[in-house]
Scaffold this active site. Structure first.
Site, PDB file in Angstrom:
ATOM      1  N   GLU A   1       0.765  -1.315  -0.212  1.00  0.00           N
ATOM      2  CA  GLU A   1      -0.334  -0.441  -0.580  1.00  0.00           C
ATOM      3  C   GLU A   1       1.025   1.140  -0.265  1.00  0.00           C
ATOM      4  O   GLU A   1       0.854   2.528   0.682  1.00  0.00           O
ATOM      5  CB  GLU A   1      -1.092   0.111   1.028  1.00  0.00           C
ATOM      6  CG  GLU A   1      -1.147  -1.324   1.565  1.00  0.00           C
ATOM      7  CD  GLU A   1      -2.669  -1.205   2.968  1.00  0.00           C
ATOM      8  OE1 GLU A   1      -3.973  -1.402   1.960  1.00  0.00           O
ATOM      9  OE2 GLU A   1      -2.591  -1.037   3.891  1.00  0.00           O
TER      10      GLU A   1
ATOM     11  N   CYS B   1     -10.056   0.146   7.823  1.00  0.00           N
ATOM     12  CA  CYS B   1      -9.890   1.512   7.992  1.00  0.00           C
ATOM     13  C   CYS B   1     -10.595   2.725   7.739  1.00  0.00           C
ATOM     14  O   CYS B   1     -10.796   4.156   8.301  1.00  0.00           O
ATOM     15  CB  CYS B   1      -8.226   2.162   7.529  1.00  0.00           C
ATOM     16  SG  CYS B   1      -7.638   1.297   6.394  1.00  0.00           S
TER      17      CYS B   1
END
Lengths: 637, 637
Positions: free
Chosen positions: B308, B402
């Site tokens: 990521e 998240c």
């Protein structure tokens, strides 16, 4: 019954003396074949058959195939260029194999040396029959080249063992190999031996493939193997192995591209041998699927790294293209076999496209370095290392080193791909200066071809039957060619075009010349709009040669280069700087001036365009200078 | 000493009444915050603190952070919109935490419930301090909103525990978290408490990061953990965690983008608190690196799926962009803090770019579905499933969830980002209809902003000091704006431009109006030529809004669409079909007619072009209809 309409004229009957190919074939013989042997020796592949505990370089389960392909290449080479030293090397390896072979005929260095009790327990992954197939091809080639029987006898014994082991009779395993190869090898063996058992074994392997319940599942269960499917996203699916369903139900080229290409080749050969129209129809479907949805402009196939596989239709990314050299070779094999079944120029077109581009890009000009993947654009950057299959430079060897020997064997047998014959016709598929002796109804005809192809579209064919006779000479009109002329003895003649071939039927006397001129302009090529990676882009092609731009000639930011598609202003130049005799193409292009970008990545369109003359070189010779950017597809300007 | 020049005007002093934002904030309050709670409850995140063996939904090591961000969002929401039921939900969770907290102050559901003896043994991977950080932010927000101390006290006790555990004194662990967050949270806590201990702990975590020998190595060795580096290509390198070297030596944005963004935000805050010029210089370097080499036109950052993470410079692929919603949010945080240190409009430009594009694209218009990745082009096809992070539709929830709560807390506190103030100046950073009460040297000034931004560039600012006084009103001139006018009380005035802000200095009396008009034409945007994925392409932007084309409006083959860059023929239309009040842009474009491709993928360029009027919609509202192709960057035609 044999449905094969067009019989290949084997390279033993063909002499190549070609300004383009002869230097390549010399390099193959002098550099590639020796380098493959040297690396095979250095890495333990040769000594695998005499490996003992304590020795380094434990045999690996696909090593036998690498050595087998080297023998095959070397054998083809020997046939044209006798070489005692090379023959000794082969004999040495054959002796090792002979000593290693088990009494029951079994021969596989990995299992014999490391896991003798596990043989034939994991056909899905362990390449035993794949290795056997390459060994068979090597044995056929070596016997044909030298008449020596030892290797052939070893393999006949092994094939007998395989015949006893696999089949539908009680006590036999109903298996087939996860990596196809043995099927086409057995069909080659059958062509040599005429032994129906060899045909039937090939037929069994092909027809059993993908039947339910799936053999690989049964076998995995027996092994207690449950961990395999993570690689395939957790789903039990055998498309990767072309074994999800019986082969006659296949309608999309799927899975590992080399495996697929070898299977389809075997299917086409089997269809020819057994007059199996359903199988032939399947092959046509698969060929069309590749041609119209899954093939790079270079003839590369298998765009995905994951599984070295065909991606979905119209998914041919350029920078991360897998396009394995072996996969392009398998497409040559498949096309070649389809052409034997059906004289349509499209098969030869694909064969030529792959050969001159995606195959030849796989080997460096010195014959000592190789691409496994053949991307269509390159942006060398350490950050691209994650895509580790994409290399900006050819490599000397690989852990999985299938490609080097595969190129070597194809080039060493290149003569086989030029001519075919029918009952009363000679078919000219490729344009390579060569002479061939072709028997037409008992009348030997010498065909002598002279050309500077692929750099020039003029081809001269001298046809010399021993006795004057009427027959057809069928000359392929390449798919890339829009305009051409054909003369016989200096005069325009009447001819028909059937399936892309010019059919010249007349009574031929010795020394009569056909003069063909394929106009060969530099051409801008576009891709199907569904092929999103090439949208907004064009490629340059001339004759069969696909071009690319390299940083060495054009500087950086090749992704920003646009070709002036309205006024390309092509100039075609002879250019010896990389390859003697090669042709470079210069074109009008522009790119943005690189100014004023400090502190920003985006701004209103205001860049000035800088016009320049782009130099494009044949794709297959890219990366023979220092690593840099490369692009086949350039923006439309 | 505090280097912070520009004090944010907290959202508690700002009322938003905006035609663009108010409906979005209502949706956030009515749909997003409740949906995050519902999913947190359903998946076991709420009950994690009272988990017992035998219960399902075992606590996961980052679950506390999801709940914490929900509390933070809910607390911000409460402050403007009291809601007893919501407050009860929070109190319920706080009670659970209070009951779960250990005597020594430790609080983490995963470790308390599952691995009580392993706490603080894997700071690198296990997010303990990250979870603590989000809980601290939640506690600060809830105390500020309600004055209730319970949650704050729980967290003060936990922070005391953390203070005792970590540091450079004998017996303390010299660690820091693998996922930064606690640093910026402690700085927020310090702003509330004024307790130096909180500042010093943040300072310690920031300064200790990346020191040699690396704590993560020491810690891993203690655990006997050797398997970690496969993920990073076998190399021990802590760039992923921004811990390869001490923070002041950082000069390239590297590693996990959200972690980086949170760390850089904390560094900027710490630089402000401690007047640390070296740290500020580092922040400037990193900001510039992102701005000029690593940011999508949407304000998305972190293009790589693997980790990521930020990719190498100028590597911003579109279709497989990671561009996590949380990463764009972290860029808002970082820009916001940089703007406090230095009044340069570029920081507000980036904040605005991320907010209106890469952040808002993360949530559906109904507020109940979310993108984790925000690609800049979409080609929905089952074969794209391998890139499983790229979804053609927003998802209701994620395993690693998240993003939903992160969007929720940013929107619920949006008011904080509009205004700042200096000693004798009011700074207007964002253009959102709102009123704010801003104290200038003891004189309360009411600023009332009216605008239809981002759809319209007219902004009216009414400045009403309680007592007439001389001060500056500094209005940001957006980076996208090339032409604008500013009038005060209907008359052109003199003003200077400093670092991208119009400085209007005068003696203000109550009710004086500044009328600003930013010309907001539809604009074609180009990307730096080094950004190869956007070469040969343009994007449409109008004001801060980046546009995209969707299949629903334009049919298929968007990759083939070219905009007429010479005569774009833009028409800017109000278009309520997807979002009330939104503006669509129509432009001249063409694409190839899809004809004659049967049986071939490549042919000489001969396609006819079909002209059509392309409809572009704001990027952030893409994928609110049925899934289809989408493209931000279109070919230059």
């Amino acid at each position: 019954m044999n449905m094969r309409k067009n019989i290949p004229v084997d390279f033993s009957n063909v002499e190549i003396r070609d300004s383009f190919w002869s230097p390549r074939l010399d390099t193959n013989r002098k550099n590639t074949i020796p380098t493959v042997y040297a690396w095979s020796e250095k890495t333990g592949r040769i000594d695998a058959w005499k490996w003992k505990p304590g020795m380094k370089n434990k045999p690996h389960h696909f090593w036998d195939s690498d050595v087998a392909k080297w023998i095959e290449a070397a054998a083809y080479s020997l046939e044209k260029n006798p070489d005692k030293n090379l023959e000794r090397q082969i004999d040495h390896v054959v002796d090792l194999m002979g000593a290693a072979q088990l009494k029951d005929g079994y021969l596989n260095s990995f299992y014999i040396k490391l896991h003798p009790k596990k043989r034939w327990t994991n056909l899905r992954d362990m390449h035993e029959l794949y290795c056997a197939g390459h060994l068979i091809e090597g044995a056929v080639a070596y016997f044909t080249a030298t008449g020596k029987r030892k290797f052939l006898d070893i393999m006949l014994k092994y094939v007998d063992h395989i015949s006893r082991t696999f089949g539908r009779k009680p006590g036999q395993k109903r298996g087939y190999c996860g990596h196809e190869e043995v099927e086409l090898a057995l069909l080659k063996l059958y062509n040599l031996t005429g032994d129906k058992k060899h045909l039937e074994l090939a037929e069994y392997f092909i027809n059993e493939r993908g039947q339910k319940p799936n053999y690989f599942s049964i076998e995995a269960k027996k092994r207690g193997d449950t961990g395999h499917w993570a690689f395939f996203g957790g789903k039990e699916n055998y498309d990767y192995y072309q074994a999800e369903k019986p082969v006659r139900q296949l309608d999309e080229a799927l899975g590992h591209a080399v495996r697929a290409g070898y299977l389809y080749s075997a299917m086409a050969s089997l269809a020819a041998e057994t007059n199996d129209k359903a199988l032939f129809e399947t092959c046509k479907r698969l060929f069309d699927n590749i041609l119209s949805k899954k093939m790079y402009i270079t003839g590369g196939i298998g765009s995905k790294k994951h599984g070295e596989a065909f991606s979905y239709e119209y998914d041919l990314q350029n920078e991360t293209a897998y396009a394995e050299t072996c996969a392009a070779i398998s497409l040559v094999f498949f096309s070649y076999r389809m052409l034997q079944l059906e004289q349509k120029s499209v098969y030869a077109d694909v064969m030529e496209r792959a050969l001159y581009n995606g195959v030849m890009s796989g080997v460096s000009l010195d014959g000592k370095a190789f691409f496994y993947s053949n991307p269509l654009s390159a942006y060398p950057h350490p950050g691209n290392m994650l895509e580790e299959h994409v290399k900006p430079e050819r490599q000397k060897w690989f852990g999985c080193s299938c490609c080097p020997s595969n190129v070597a064997r194809l080039l060493a047998s290149l003569g086989s791909y030029i001519y075919m014959k029918g009952e009363d016709e000679i078919r000219v598929n490729l344009f390579i200066s060569s002479s061939a002796s072709i028997d037409i109804k008992g009348n030997p005809v010498l065909v002598s071809q002279k050309t500077n192809y692929p750099w020039d579209g003029s081809v001269s064919l001298e046809v010399s039957p021993q006795t004057p006779a009427e027959f057809k000479v069928c000359v392929r009109i390449p798919g890339w060619c829009r305009k051409y002329s054909i003369k016989v003895k200096g005069a325009n003649i009447k001819f028909s075009i059937v399936n892309g071939y010019a059919i010249i039927k007349r009574k031929w006397s010795s020394g009569e010349k056909i003069e063909i001129n394929f106009e060969m302009p530099a051409t801008l090529v576009e891709a199907d709009p569904r092929l999103r990676h090439d949208c907004g882009k064009v490629a340059i092609q001339r004759g069969p040669i696909v071009y690319c731009a390299e940083e060495a000639d054009n500087g950086k930011h090749l992704y920003d280069v646009a070709i002036d598609v309205t006024h390309p202003g092509f100039v075609v130049n002879s250019d010896n700087s990389i390859l003697k005799g090669a042709v470079a193409i210069v074109a009008n292009a522009c790119r943005r001036k690189d100014a004023g970008w400090k502190g920003q990545l985006y701004r209103p369109c205001e860049s000035k365009l800088e016009k320049f003359r782009l130099k494009a070189i044949p794709y297959f010779i890219w990366a023979n200078r220092k690593p840099g950017e490369m692009a086949v597809w350039l923006n439309r300007g």
